[in-house]
Scaffold this active site. Sequence first.
Site, PDB file in Angstrom:
ATOM      1  N   ASP A 109      45.890  55.966 -12.205  1.00 38.28           N
ATOM      2  CA  ASP A 109      45.335  55.842 -13.552  1.00 38.28           C
ATOM      3  C   ASP A 109      45.937  56.860 -14.524  1.00 38.28           C
ATOM      4  O   ASP A 109      45.282  57.795 -14.967  1.00 38.28           O
ATOM      5  CB  ASP A 109      43.809  55.977 -13.519  1.00 38.28           C
ATOM      6  CG  ASP A 109      43.134  54.826 -12.787  1.00 38.28           C
ATOM      7  OD1 ASP A 109      43.826  53.842 -12.489  1.00 38.28           O
ATOM      8  OD2 ASP A 109      41.928  54.917 -12.513  1.00 38.28           O
ATOM      9  N   ASP A 155      35.999  58.399 -11.266  1.00 41.57           N
ATOM     10  CA  ASP A 155      36.523  57.033 -11.206  1.00 41.57           C
ATOM     11  C   ASP A 155      38.042  57.004 -11.259  1.00 41.57           C
ATOM     12  O   ASP A 155      38.642  55.936 -11.111  1.00 41.57           O
ATOM     13  CB  ASP A 155      35.944  56.174 -12.337  1.00 41.57           C
ATOM     14  CG  ASP A 155      36.150  56.789 -13.704  1.00 41.57           C
ATOM     15  OD1 ASP A 155      35.552  57.842 -13.966  1.00 41.57           O
ATOM     16  OD2 ASP A 155      36.912  56.223 -14.520  1.00 41.57           O
ATOM     17  N   ARG A 158      38.341  54.384  -5.124  1.00 43.91           N
ATOM     18  CA  ARG A 158      38.222  55.733  -5.653  1.00 43.91           C
ATOM     19  C   ARG A 158      36.828  56.264  -5.372  1.00 43.91           C
ATOM     20  O   ARG A 158      35.969  55.536  -4.865  1.00 43.91           O
ATOM     21  CB  ARG A 158      38.547  55.727  -7.144  1.00 43.91           C
ATOM     22  CG  ARG A 158      37.645  54.870  -7.920  1.00 43.91           C
ATOM     23  CD  ARG A 158      38.183  53.779  -8.838  1.00 43.91           C
ATOM     24  NE  ARG A 158      39.469  53.208  -8.751  1.00 43.91           N
ATOM     25  CZ  ARG A 158      40.332  53.138  -9.771  1.00 43.91           C
ATOM     26  NH1 ARG A 158      40.027  53.678 -10.932  1.00 43.91           N
ATOM     27  NH2 ARG A 158      41.476  52.534  -9.642  1.00 43.91           N
ATOM     28  N   LYS A 179      47.517  45.528 -15.021  1.00 46.50           N
ATOM     29  CA  LYS A 179      46.740  46.336 -15.952  1.00 46.50           C
ATOM     30  C   LYS A 179      47.067  45.892 -17.372  1.00 46.50           C
ATOM     31  O   LYS A 179      48.234  45.843 -17.751  1.00 46.50           O
ATOM     32  CB  LYS A 179      47.059  47.824 -15.794  1.00 46.50           C
ATOM     33  CG  LYS A 179      46.196  48.723 -16.673  1.00 46.50           C
ATOM     34  CD  LYS A 179      46.430  50.192 -16.372  1.00 46.50           C
ATOM     35  CE  LYS A 179      45.546  51.084 -17.244  1.00 46.50           C
ATOM     36  NZ  LYS A 179      45.752  52.519 -16.951  1.00 46.50           N
ATOM     37  N   ARG A 217      51.179  47.227 -11.210  1.00 45.30           N
ATOM     38  CA  ARG A 217      51.224  48.469 -10.444  1.00 45.30           C
ATOM     39  C   ARG A 217      50.756  48.218  -9.014  1.00 45.30           C
ATOM     40  O   ARG A 217      50.088  47.222  -8.724  1.00 45.30           O
ATOM     41  CB  ARG A 217      50.403  49.557 -11.131  1.00 45.30           C
ATOM     42  CG  ARG A 217      48.951  49.199 -11.396  1.00 45.30           C
ATOM     43  CD  ARG A 217      48.256  50.277 -12.218  1.00 45.30           C
ATOM     44  NE  ARG A 217      46.797  50.104 -12.195  1.00 45.30           N
ATOM     45  CZ  ARG A 217      45.934  50.980 -12.656  1.00 45.30           C
ATOM     46  NH1 ARG A 217      46.373  52.112 -13.210  1.00 45.30           N
ATOM     47  NH2 ARG A 217      44.630  50.760 -12.598  1.00 45.30           N
TER      48      ARG A 217
END
Length: 526
Positions: free
Chosen positions: A333, A323, A253, A176, A246
């Site tokens: 997230d 999302d 999702r 990320k 991660r």
Amino acid sequence: MTKHDFTLFLFFSAVASATFSDEQEFCESESCNERDFDKSHFYSNVKYCGEIPLTLSHKLIDALPLDEVEGHFIRTVKGCVFSESQPTPLKEPLTLAAVSQDVLRNILDLNESVIQNEEFVRCVSGGKLFPGSVPLAHRYGGHQFGYWAGQLGDGRAHLLGEHTNRKGERWELQLKGSGKTPYSRSGDGRAVIRSSVREFLCSEAMHFLGVPTSRALSLVVSEEPVWRDPFYNGNVIKERGAVVLRLAKSWFRIGSLEILTRTGELDVLRTLLDFVIKEHFKSIATNDPDKYVVFFSRVVNETAHLIAHWMSVGFAHGVCNTDNFSLLSISIDYGPFGFMESYDPNFVPNTSDDEGRYSIGAQANVGLFNLQKLLEALKPLLTSDQLSQSQQILREYPQIYHQRFHELFKAKLGFLGNEEKDSYVIAFLLKLMEDTGADFTMTFRQLSEVTLSQLQKGSIAPSVWALSDLSSHEYFRDWVQLYLQRLLSVKSDSDAARQHRMQGINPRYVLRNWMAESAIRKAEKK
């Protein structure tokens, strides 16, 4: 050139582990939020350079359609689940600021010595690929703050591949902050130190609190300038780029399915849903004609349980869009999240959520909204009977949530068995906490540490500050009498056993905002 900052290693490790370990010498007030660390733990250079003993695979590529258009230029993507997209390396020098040793050893089967390898730092920052890696960006959509937002997708993340560890667990590795993808829209594909530290810490803290969550292996910071408006007030400032690696069992999702239904790509929808069920819901028979209904039932049940678990530790996600809601019902997230300090059902950690849509007290209702959108995404694949069954399942969500919430808070209060007045005792306490602004985490923790005799006599020392705040309420003694009556009704229980049970479920430490801010300041100085 790569640096390893073991000062930060120690700080991040302590913050994450403090959520469950009483032995950590963390204080509970903001006045001691800066710690001094032994400078001998800082090493300016890595020790060696060599191959990383970690090979990735990609079931996703074999099973799911890929974007036929190459390149990471911004576009509307059709007919696929993923786009191939190469990470953009961070500009050097790089600093390996944090590593989760638990993830390193127990998920990736790697020895701690690997963090001294320059190739490791390159691999976890997007500068080099692990063997077998084919970087992908996921295409998904979502409802954001209640409205359909269209195509979203991984705008600054790259899924590197899957690792199956020695326990047979399959984990997907994702960077990320690793650069632009076809889904970056107007973004630059980067993440800054501030948000990356928070993501790293919260991933690990939530795991050790026992909450289903994605994990974080590493945090790499750089000197690369990234421009951001942190307070959304038009004042853009220069920050430094960072990358978090991660992991999750799956990054799919609700929005992964929504985008396909919205664009009428029902064949791709069916392919993706069948893959998710086969890989992650193995108890559902792939030839079951009602498999989509059973799948929906599982997601409804586990989503209710997840949000109840959030509530039990005072966690507010902050951006509960579709999302950001996992099909596997894990926490993912981490953005403008927050752990509630003073108990307040209207606590909103996200400064851009002006209407409080995602306040901590609204999370259960938002979960219901998101599950409604999931059912809408599944609707084209369901018969009329299956749709009716699914709608009935959805109507049961509030009961499932309240039952799990009730179970968790009974455990937090040390109750054994079931009694009719349990819900009242719980609600009574929460009302007292709301009225007095008592600290959520420490109220339950200090209840687990005081003896029943102390409660009965009202001998609560000022040092037991959360209970002391609570005791200022005019109805506190009334609640204590109900609480003692409930506990003493179980003759076979002992006070020591109660304390042991309660201390096992009520943390002394959570990731308070001052802890995260202190870590961010230390990372930004490097």
